[in-house]
Design an enzyme around this catalytic site. Structure first.
Site, PDB file in Angstrom:
ATOM      1  N   PRO A   5      -3.917   4.402 -36.717  1.00  0.00           N
ATOM      2  CA  PRO A   5      -2.709   5.140 -37.655  1.00  0.00           C
ATOM      3  C   PRO A   5      -1.413   5.137 -36.697  1.00  0.00           C
ATOM      4  O   PRO A   5      -1.520   5.672 -35.759  1.00  0.00           O
ATOM      5  CB  PRO A   5      -3.426   6.199 -37.841  1.00  0.00           C
ATOM      6  N   SER A  36       2.526   6.330 -37.559  1.00  0.00           N
ATOM      7  CA  SER A  36       3.516   7.133 -38.402  1.00  0.00           C
ATOM      8  C   SER A  36       4.799   5.871 -38.767  1.00  0.00           C
ATOM      9  O   SER A  36       5.291   5.712 -37.604  1.00  0.00           O
ATOM     10  CB  SER A  36       4.048   8.227 -37.947  1.00  0.00           C
ATOM     11  N   GLN A  64      -5.683   8.861 -43.117  1.00  0.00           N
ATOM     12  CA  GLN A  64      -5.618   9.803 -42.288  1.00  0.00           C
ATOM     13  C   GLN A  64      -4.778  11.028 -42.708  1.00  0.00           C
ATOM     14  O   GLN A  64      -3.857  10.856 -43.155  1.00  0.00           O
ATOM     15  CB  GLN A  64      -5.182   9.359 -40.987  1.00  0.00           C
ATOM     16  N   CYS A 115      -1.442  14.010 -32.877  1.00  0.00           N
ATOM     17  CA  CYS A 115      -0.155  13.580 -33.074  1.00  0.00           C
ATOM     18  C   CYS A 115       0.665  14.532 -32.205  1.00  0.00           C
ATOM     19  O   CYS A 115       0.675  15.789 -32.365  1.00  0.00           O
ATOM     20  CB  CYS A 115       0.479  13.532 -34.593  1.00  0.00           C
ATOM     21  N   HIS A 132      -7.562   9.747 -27.684  1.00  0.00           N
ATOM     22  CA  HIS A 132      -6.184   9.122 -26.880  1.00  0.00           C
ATOM     23  C   HIS A 132      -6.302   9.701 -25.792  1.00  0.00           C
ATOM     24  O   HIS A 132      -6.407  11.007 -25.483  1.00  0.00           O
ATOM     25  CB  HIS A 132      -4.949   9.450 -27.737  1.00  0.00           C
ATOM     26  N   GLY A 140      -5.424   4.153 -26.776  1.00  0.00           N
ATOM     27  CA  GLY A 140      -4.221   4.410 -25.615  1.00  0.00           C
ATOM     28  C   GLY A 140      -4.106   2.986 -24.682  1.00  0.00           C
ATOM     29  O   GLY A 140      -5.056   3.045 -23.732  1.00  0.00           O
TER      30      GLY A 140
END
Length: 327
Positions: free
Chosen positions: A16, A18, A69, A99, A168, A200
Site C-alpha cells: 500500500p 499513499s 488498508q 506510516c 517494514h 523494505g
C-alpha cells in the site's frame, strides 16, 4: 499461502502506497501475477463518514482478493470503516501501524501506535471483532532504535486475532533512510505462528530471494520499486514460486500496461483530476523504460494536456527496443 480463509497464488505482494496504489495500478499488477495487492491507506474516520476521496482509495472493482488498508486512532471509527469495506467487497482488512508521515502520526495513527500498545490493541480488537473477514497488520520495527517492539506487538496482535503481519525493516525515526534491516524481521517471525511478510528495499528478483532467506518471512512486499513497473511484483512471485527467472513483458505489453493504467486513472478520477494524478506514474514509466529518449519523453508526458497525446507518447516510449532490433 493462506491469510485466514483466503488462499493466495503466491508470496509477492504490492505494498500500500499513499497516492500511488490506485485501483488502476492494482489491476495491472495483479494481471501480471502479483499475489496480493493493497489499497493505499484509507483514513478510517473520513471513510466511515462517506468521504468521497477515501471511498475512491478503497475502490476494488476488478481486483480479487480485494484488500483495504485502514488507519485511525478511534476504535469505533476503525470498526465502522472495517464493516463498510467488508460490505463493499473487501476480502481482507489491513491495519496501518507503519506510516511514518508526520500528518499521520500527529493524529496518533500509523507508526505512532507503536509507542502506545494499549491503544494499538484497542484498535486491533475493535477491527477484528467488527468483521468476519481476515484482518492483517502492517508495522515497522519500532519507533526508534531504543524501542524495537515489533515482536511484542506481533505476539499481542496474533492473540487478538490478526491473521498476518507485515513488517517494514526500518523504525519510524528512519523514515525511508538507510537500509531496511531484513534480519531484524526474523525476530517477529520467530515470535508468532501466523504468516509474516517482509517489506523494505525489495527492488529486484535477487533482493526478494535474499530477503526471504535473511528474514525467514513467508512472503515479500514490494513498494517503491513497482512504481513505473507494476509487472515486477508478478515476476518476483514467479521467481519465488518456481526458482525460474521468467521473461520480462515485451515492450508492447509494457506499453499496453502503461496505457491501461493511464486510462483507468482517468476513469477513476475524471479527465482533469486524473491527468494530474497520473503524472507521477507517467514520469516513473519513462524513468523505468530504459529508452535513450526517456528524459525528453518524460517531459512531454508530464506536460501533455491531451490523453491521446499521452497514449501516443507511451507507445513511443516502449517502442525503442523494437526499432533497435529492426535496425
Amino acid at each position: 499461502m493462506r491469510i485466514g480463509s483466503v488462499a493466495l497464488p503466491g508470496c509477492a505482494f504490492l505494498a500500500p502506497m499513499s497516492g500511488v496504489t490506485d485501483i488502476a495500478m492494482r489491476r495491472v499488477a495483479q494481471r501480471f501475477g502479483a499475489s496480493l495487492v493493497f489499497t493505499e491507506m484509507v483514513a478510517a474516520e473520513a471513510y466511515a463518514k462517506g468521504d468521497a476521496e477515501n471511498r475512491l482509495k478503497a475502490e476494488g472493482r476488478g481486483v480479487d482478493p480485494h484488500v483495504v488498508q485502514i488507519a485511525g486512532c478511534d476504535a469505533q471509527s476503525m470498526a465502522r470503516a472495517a464493516r463498510i469495506a467488508a460490505d463493499s467487497g473487501a476480502a481482507i482488512l489491513d491495519i496501518n501501524m507503519g506510516c511514518p508521515a508526520k500528518k499521520v502520526i500527529n493524529g496518533y495513527s500509523g507508526s505512532h501506535l507503536m509507542r502506545d500498545l494499549p491503544l494499538a490493541l484497542d484498535l486491533i480488537r475493535a477491527t477484528v471483532r467488527a468483521v468476519d473477514i481476515p484482518v492483517t497488520l502492517k508495522m515497522r520495527l519500532g519507533w526508534d532504535e531504543a524501542s524495537i517492539n515489533a515482536a511484542e506487538l506481533g505476539r499481542l496482535a496474533e492473540a487478538e486475532g490478526i491473521a498476518m503481519l507485515t513488517v517494514h525493516g526500518r523504525t519510524r525515526s528512519q523514515f525511508y533512510n538507510g537500509k531496511a534491516d531484513w534480519r531484524a524481521i526474523r525476530a517477529v517471525k520467530e515470535a508468532v505462528s501466523i504468516p509474516v511478510v517482509a517489506n523494505g528495499d525489495c527492488a529486484s528478483l535477487a533482493d526478494a530471494a535474499r530477503m526471504m532467506d535473511v528474514s525467514g518471512a513467508d512472503a515479500v512486499m514490494i513498494g517503491r520499486a513497482a512504481i513505473g513497473q507494476p509487472w515486477l511484483v508478478g515476476m518476483i512471485a514467479e521467481r519465488l514460486a518456481t526458482g525460474v527467472v521468467g521473461a520480462e513483458p515485451s515492450p508492447a505489453e509494457k506499453s499496453e500496461a502503461a496505457q491501461e493504467h493511464y486510462d483507468g486513472v482517468l476513469r477513476l478520477f475524471g479527465r482533469e483530476q486524473g491527468m494530474r494524478h497520473a503524472r507521477k506514474h507517467l514520469a516513473a514509466y519513462a524513468e523505468r523504460s530504459g529508452s535513450p529518449a526517456a528524459g525528453a519523453l518524460r517531459a512531454r508526458l508530464v506536460t501533455a494536456d491531451d490523453p491521446e497525446t499521452v497514449r501516443s507518447i507511451l507507445s513511443e516510449l516502449f517502442d525503442f527496443p523494437l526499432r533497435a532490433e529492426a535496425a
